[in-house]
Motif scaffolding. Structure first.
Motif, mmCIF file in Angstrom:
data_model
loop_
_atom_site.group_PDB
_atom_site.id
_atom_site.type_symbol
_atom_site.label_atom_id
_atom_site.label_comp_id
_atom_site.label_asym_id
_atom_site.label_seq_id
_atom_site.Cartn_x
_atom_site.Cartn_y
_atom_site.Cartn_z
ATOM 1 N N HIS A 162 78.791 26.360 57.219
ATOM 2 C CA HIS A 162 77.619 27.043 57.752
ATOM 3 C C HIS A 162 77.377 28.385 57.082
ATOM 4 N N SER A 163 76.185 28.530 56.526
ATOM 5 C CA SER A 163 75.763 29.841 56.033
ATOM 6 C C SER A 163 75.002 30.597 57.115
ATOM 7 N N ASP A 164 74.557 29.903 58.135
ATOM 8 C CA ASP A 164 73.995 30.538 59.328
ATOM 9 C C ASP A 164 74.190 29.583 60.498
ATOM 10 N N LEU A 165 73.993 30.117 61.684
ATOM 11 C CA LEU A 165 74.247 29.348 62.902
ATOM 12 C C LEU A 165 72.983 29.153 63.725
ATOM 13 N N ASP A 166 71.831 29.384 63.129
ATOM 14 C CA ASP A 166 70.568 29.343 63.876
ATOM 15 C C ASP A 166 70.312 27.987 64.520
ATOM 16 N N ARG A 167 70.772 26.925 63.889
ATOM 17 C CA ARG A 167 70.490 25.584 64.415
ATOM 18 C C ARG A 167 71.113 25.352 65.785
ATOM 19 N N PHE A 168 72.046 26.216 66.184
ATOM 20 C CA PHE A 168 72.743 26.017 67.452
ATOM 21 C C PHE A 168 72.195 26.893 68.580
ATOM 22 N N ARG A 169 71.090 27.598 68.339
ATOM 23 C CA ARG A 169 70.508 28.407 69.410
ATOM 24 C C ARG A 169 70.137 27.522 70.600
ATOM 25 N N GLY A 170 70.574 27.959 71.781
ATOM 26 C CA GLY A 170 70.241 27.234 72.994
ATOM 27 C C GLY A 170 71.024 25.970 73.228
ATOM 28 N N LYS A 171 71.988 25.671 72.368
ATOM 29 C CA LYS A 171 72.771 24.446 72.507
ATOM 30 C C LYS A 171 74.148 24.734 73.097
ATOM 31 N N ASP A 172 74.915 23.664 73.291
ATOM 32 C CA ASP A 172 76.282 23.766 73.784
ATOM 33 C C ASP A 172 77.218 23.390 72.628
ATOM 34 N N VAL A 173 78.096 24.316 72.254
ATOM 35 C CA VAL A 173 78.964 24.111 71.092
ATOM 36 C C VAL A 173 80.407 24.394 71.484
ATOM 37 N N THR A 174 81.303 23.568 71.000
ATOM 38 C CA THR A 174 82.740 23.779 71.168
ATOM 39 C C THR A 174 83.334 24.120 69.811
ATOM 40 N N VAL A 175 84.015 25.251 69.742
ATOM 41 C CA VAL A 175 84.671 25.681 68.514
ATOM 42 C C VAL A 175 86.165 25.437 68.680
ATOM 43 N N ILE A 176 86.760 24.789 67.694
ATOM 44 C CA ILE A 176 88.173 24.448 67.780
ATOM 45 C C ILE A 176 88.970 25.335 66.828
ATOM 46 N N THR A 185 83.153 33.079 64.786
ATOM 47 C CA THR A 185 82.066 32.112 64.905
ATOM 48 C C THR A 185 81.602 32.014 66.349
ATOM 49 N N ALA A 186 82.553 31.960 67.274
ATOM 50 C CA ALA A 186 82.202 31.877 68.691
ATOM 51 C C ALA A 186 81.437 33.114 69.139
ATOM 52 N N ALA A 187 81.861 34.289 68.661
ATOM 53 C CA ALA A 187 81.162 35.522 69.032
ATOM 54 C C ALA A 187 79.719 35.501 68.539
ATOM 55 N N LEU A 188 79.514 35.094 67.296
ATOM 56 C CA LEU A 188 78.160 35.034 66.741
ATOM 57 C C LEU A 188 77.295 34.030 67.498
ATOM 58 N N LEU A 189 77.883 32.895 67.864
ATOM 59 C CA LEU A 189 77.142 31.889 68.628
ATOM 60 C C LEU A 189 76.727 32.451 69.991
ATOM 61 N N ALA A 190 77.662 33.071 70.684
ATOM 62 C CA ALA A 190 77.356 33.615 72.007
ATOM 63 C C ALA A 190 76.265 34.675 71.929
ATOM 64 N N GLU A 191 76.307 35.489 70.886
ATOM 65 C CA GLU A 191 75.339 36.583 70.744
ATOM 66 C C GLU A 191 73.933 36.092 70.426
ATOM 67 N N GLN A 192 73.806 34.840 69.984
ATOM 68 C CA GLN A 192 72.465 34.309 69.714
ATOM 69 C C GLN A 192 71.986 33.381 70.830
ATOM 70 N N GLY A 193 72.744 33.292 71.923
ATOM 71 C CA GLY A 193 72.306 32.517 73.071
ATOM 72 C C GLY A 193 72.849 31.111 73.158
ATOM 73 N N THR A 194 73.851 30.792 72.340
ATOM 74 C CA THR A 194 74.489 29.482 72.415
ATOM 75 C C THR A 194 75.542 29.489 73.522
ATOM 76 N N ARG A 195 75.614 28.425 74.288
ATOM 77 C CA ARG A 195 76.717 28.268 75.229
ATOM 78 C C ARG A 195 77.911 27.771 74.434
ATOM 79 N N VAL A 196 78.992 28.524 74.424
ATOM 80 C CA VAL A 196 80.086 28.230 73.514
ATOM 81 C C VAL A 196 81.432 28.374 74.212
ATOM 82 N N ARG A 197 82.344 27.522 73.816
ATOM 83 C CA ARG A 197 83.729 27.610 74.288
ATOM 84 C C ARG A 197 84.655 27.491 73.078
ATOM 85 N N VAL A 198 85.844 28.041 73.210
ATOM 86 C CA VAL A 198 86.871 27.948 72.174
ATOM 87 C C VAL A 198 88.040 27.160 72.734
#
Length: 421
Positions: A162-176, A185-198
């Motif tokens: 990933h060169s950017d994470l925009d495609r995951f805005r508003g989605k649910d993502v699990t980072v392993i 990565t999880a911090a950047l996702l959360a800051e753009q409004g993605t629901r994220v877990r590690v």
């Protein structure tokens, strides 16, 4: 017939090329400069290493990160992380000033013969060299957990994809993963409004401490010296004495390469994760399957407890595994001649030469031989100087008049820096 072909134009490849050109070798450099730093890291990431430990290497030490930052009006200060975009721009600046012109074509095949090596580019051109340095970075060695392999890229990707994470805005993502790539990565996702877990295997996440001040009482420096890999005598040894590290018994080297500087998050990302990201330490994915709208992950804890969760996408921030069998650009015959260590990485000598005479390796793929420093930019300085001396040993002599002009460097008619045999 070239003296040396450098395959790869990241921090290691560019540093090797700078030393080789200054030493008078007739060389070519292939690769898109700083490609993985430009294409495989999302915007907003920072360099985990200290700025003073993140220099590319030229023999005179002229083209360092501090000089670039001064020229650009940026700040390079201890305990102040550098944006990845700024570091990538620094690498391009280094390439313009300290390295002969880089050929941005991709090398697709390297074969060996009685007189050296044949290197084939993406458009079919064949070049010939007496020696080759492979500085291919980390991208050939992407590692994804077995439970996730084979699933469609729309559902599972590696963090380096990933060169950017925009495609995951508003989605649910699990980072392993429990390391810096996962947590940032999880911090950047959360800051753009993605629901994220590690989700991480370790029982707890580890966070690096704020580094001690650069200026401090002498007794504190003696107790825990600064080094390119962090404070402390162990880190100092790994960072500043990779040549001695190589002399350790192989089982000791293997253990350290596996365990030293394990997964951890930088101190400056902790507050961006805790409270903003769902954290599930002590869990591992047992099975994964596609379901309507995403994936179902069946996880197991250290105690054997089972848990099922559904998510729209998984990002595996699970690192890299440097094995010879993943170097697809080497011909099967050449790969078959390489002596390997138990972890599958190439066995290299004191000057990074493999068991195939004239074939040298640099970067992550040498970490089991030279230690954890080879996983970081900091290791490029030792590698570049040592590897180029090894090329000289292999070539025995440097042909007169074969020097390559370097922008901003010494002229063709100046004598190169001496290289001890």
């Amino acid at each position: 017939m070239y003296d040396l072909l450098v395959v790869g134009a990241g921090p290691y490849g560019l540093s090797i090329a700078s030393h080789a050109a200054a030493a008078g070798l007739n060389l070519r450099v292939f690769g898109r400069p700083m490609a993985s730093w430009r294409d495989n890291m999302p915007r907003g990431m920072f360099l985990k290493s200290e700025p003073w430990a993140s220099n590319l290497s030229d023999p005179a030490g002229r083209w360092n990160l501090s000089a670039y930052c001064t020229e650009q009006g940026l700040t390079a200060r201890h305990a102040k992380p550098i944006p990845v975009e700024a570091f990538a721009a620094y690498g391009l600046w280094f390439a313009r000033h300290a390295v002969p012109e880089v050929d941005e074509r991709t090398v697709t095949r390297v074969t060996s013969g009685p007189d050296g090596f044949t290197v084939v580019t993406e458009d079919g051109e064949a070049l010939y060299a007496r020696s080759v340095a492979l500085a291919v970075g980390v991208m050939p060695f992407v590692e994804v957990p077995s439970a996730l392999r084979g699933l469609h890229p729309a559902l599972v990707t590696h963090s380096s994809h990933h060169s950017d994470l925009d495609r995951f805005r508003g989605k649910d993502v699990t980072v392993i993963g429990g390391g810096q790539a996962s947590l940032e990565t999880a911090a950047l996702l959360a800051e753009q409004g993605t629901r994220v877990r590690v989700l991480a295997r370790a029982d707890r996440l580890v966070w690096n401490d704020v580094p001690p001040p650069w200026e401090r009482p002498w007794w504190q420096s003696v107790r825990s010296p600064h080094s390119g890999l962090g404070p402390g005598w162990k880190n100092w040894f790994y960072s500043e004495r990779p040549g001695l590290f190589r002399r350790l018994p192989e089982p000791t080297r293997a253990r350290i390469a596996t365990t030293a500087l394990g997964p951890a998050g930088a101190w400056w990302v902790r507050d961006r994760v805790e409270g903003a990201v769902e954290l599930l330490p002590g869990h591992e994915v047992a099975t994964a399957s596609a379901v309507s709208g995403g994936l179902r992950l069946d996880t197991v804890s250290r105690e054997g407890a089972l848990r099922t969760l559904e998510t729209e996408h998984v990002i595996a921030a699970t690192g890299f595994r440097a094995r010879c069998d993943r170097l697809g650009l080497l011909s099967a015959e050449l790969r078959g001649t390489l002596a390997t260590l138990p972890d599958g990485s190439p066995a290299v000598g004191r000057d990074f030469e493999s068991s195939a005479p004239g074939l040298f390796f640099a970067g992550l793929v040498t970490a089991s031989g030279f230690g954890p420093a080879m996983r970081f930019v900091h290791g490029a300085t030792f590698t570049a100087a040592t590897l180029v001396r090894g090329v000289h040993r292999r070539l025995r002599t440097t042909p007169a008049g074969s020097r390559v002009p370097v922008p901003g460097g010494r002229s063709r008619n100046q004598s190169p820096s001496p290289v001890r045999p």
